[in-house]
Design a protein around this motif. Structure first.
Motif, PDB file in Angstrom:
ATOM      1  N   GLU A 136       0.826  -1.205   0.000  1.00 54.31           N
ATOM      2  CA  GLU A 136       0.000   0.000   0.000  1.00 54.31           C
ATOM      3  C   GLU A 136       0.864   1.260   0.000  1.00 54.31           C
ATOM      4  O   GLU A 136       0.531   2.262  -0.654  1.00 54.31           O
ATOM      5  CB  GLU A 136      -0.924  -0.010   1.214  1.00 54.31           C
ATOM      6  N   ASN A 137       1.959   1.194   0.716  1.00 55.07           N
ATOM      7  CA  ASN A 137       2.852   2.346   0.760  1.00 55.07           C
ATOM      8  C   ASN A 137       3.439   2.643  -0.622  1.00 55.07           C
ATOM      9  O   ASN A 137       3.517   3.801  -1.051  1.00 55.07           O
ATOM     10  CB  ASN A 137       3.963   2.088   1.772  1.00 55.07           C
ATOM     11  N   THR A 138       3.836   1.600  -1.345  1.00 57.20           N
ATOM     12  CA  THR A 138       4.386   1.804  -2.699  1.00 57.20           C
ATOM     13  C   THR A 138       3.316   2.369  -3.638  1.00 57.20           C
ATOM     14  O   THR A 138       3.592   3.262  -4.463  1.00 57.20           O
ATOM     15  CB  THR A 138       4.911   0.479  -3.249  1.00 57.20           C
ATOM     16  N   LEU A 139       2.073   1.856  -3.538  1.00 55.92           N
ATOM     17  CA  LEU A 139       0.994   2.380  -4.388  1.00 55.92           C
ATOM     18  C   LEU A 139       0.730   3.850  -4.099  1.00 55.92           C
ATOM     19  O   LEU A 139       0.527   4.668  -5.016  1.00 55.92           O
ATOM     20  CB  LEU A 139      -0.281   1.563  -4.168  1.00 55.92           C
ATOM     21  N   LEU A 140       0.716   4.211  -2.822  1.00 59.30           N
ATOM     22  CA  LEU A 140       0.498   5.614  -2.463  1.00 59.30           C
ATOM     23  C   LEU A 140       1.622   6.503  -3.002  1.00 59.30           C
ATOM     24  O   LEU A 140       1.373   7.634  -3.456  1.00 59.30           O
ATOM     25  CB  LEU A 140       0.400   5.743  -0.941  1.00 59.30           C
ATOM     26  N   ARG A 141       2.843   5.999  -2.958  1.00 62.84           N
ATOM     27  CA  ARG A 141       3.962   6.788  -3.489  1.00 62.84           C
ATOM     28  C   ARG A 141       3.809   7.014  -4.991  1.00 62.84           C
ATOM     29  O   ARG A 141       4.039   8.121  -5.496  1.00 62.84           O
ATOM     30  CB  ARG A 141       5.276   6.077  -3.199  1.00 62.84           C
ATOM     31  N   ARG A 142       3.381   5.972  -5.718  1.00 57.66           N
ATOM     32  CA  ARG A 142       3.185   6.122  -7.165  1.00 57.66           C
ATOM     33  C   ARG A 142       2.082   7.145  -7.465  1.00 57.66           C
ATOM     34  O   ARG A 142       2.224   8.004  -8.343  1.00 57.66           O
ATOM     35  CB  ARG A 142       2.819   4.778  -7.784  1.00 57.66           C
TER      36      ARG A 142
END
Length: 281
Positions: free
Chosen positions: A100-106
């Motif tokens: 989820e953290n990676t998706l939010l960063r994208r």
């Protein structure tokens, strides 16, 4: 004779069992209160405790102390061994949080790029607007005295001081009257709607021996401009006498109903003629 409550499943002696259970627990509590636990520095035991009486409660207390000491000595999460916590579940949750953290960063990166593009467009539009406003409008040179005098001379030439306004008005009035006369003549020649009426006549004979079919044939022989006979039928009156009921369409300007009744009554077999219905078409 059997007791009426023998077949019931109610526990009537429950108070006896409750009293016995209470007395048993009181006895155990008094035994545990009589135990003596002495701590010595040179004796062997769990945690330096010498237990007299061999009670299971004291053993459980000792094991609990041992677990507490082991949990304090463990590194990392500080959880005691044997508690039964599933580490795989915690690892799965951590993995999901990282995804989820990676998706939010994208998404945040894409939003930042979109905002930067919008800012560039807005700045470009603002620069264009400022450039169009900064352009100086073209100045129009005021007309000279020669041009003004030339325009005034042209306006004077257009004015006809000796014009024939009266003659033009007379010709227009004559043309108007001519067109009105033509319209009136056309309207007079055009035929208007013809007023017609639908009339139902009751023709009564003298007696029951009269041939009503022959009477109908005689009536239909009447010829008048604007008269047209329609359907007919025989209606019983009484004592075997039947009257002839016949419909006709007449033009109001050409045919008079009274004249038509008089002509029908001229026949020998007809006693009387009455108007049963009269409707405008």
């Amino acid at each position: 004779m059997t007791h009426p409550l023998m077949s019931e499943t109610v526990w009537f002696d429950r108070w006896r069992a409750s009293d016995a259970e209470r007395s048993y627990h009181e006895k155990l509590a008094s035994q545990h209160a009589g135990l003596v636990v002495q701590e010595t520095s040179g004796c062997q035991g769990q945690g330096g405790v010498n237990v007299k009486g061999g009670s299971s409660l004291v053993n459980e207390i000792a094991r609990a102390r041992q677990h507490i000491q082991q949990s304090l000595q463990t590194e990392g999460t500080g959880l005691a061994v044997g508690v039964g916590i599933d580490t795989s579940l915690i690892a799965g949750r951590l993995d999901r949080l990282e995804e989820e953290n990676t998706l939010l960063r994208r998404e945040t990166q894409s939003l930042q790029t979109l905002v930067s593009k919008l800012e560039a467009r807005v700045s470009a539009l603002e620069s264009k607007g400022q450039g169009s406003q900064s352009q100086t409008p073209q100045t129009v040179a005021p007309p000279t005295n020669e041009e003004i005098s030339q325009d005034e001379e042209d306006d004077d030439d257009d004015i006809d001081l000796f014009g024939s306004d009266d003659e033009a008005d007379k010709e227009a009035e004559k043309l108007k009257q001519q067109r009105l006369a033509e319209y009136a003549s056309k309207k007079a020649k055009k035929p208007g709607p013809i007023a017609k009426s639908n009339v139902i006549l009751d023709i009564k004979p003298w007696d029951d021996e009269t041939d009503m079919a022959q009477v109908e044939q005689v009536v239909r022989t009447i010829k008048m401009d604007g008269l047209m006979f329609g359907t007919s039928k025989l209606v019983p009156v009484g004592y075997g006498i039947k009257k002839l009921q016949i419909s006709c369409v007449v033009e109001d300007e050409k045919v008079s109903i009274e004249d038509l009744e008089e002509r029908i009554q001229e026949f020998e077999d007809v006693q009387s003629t009455d108007v049963a219905a009269f409707n405008k078409i």
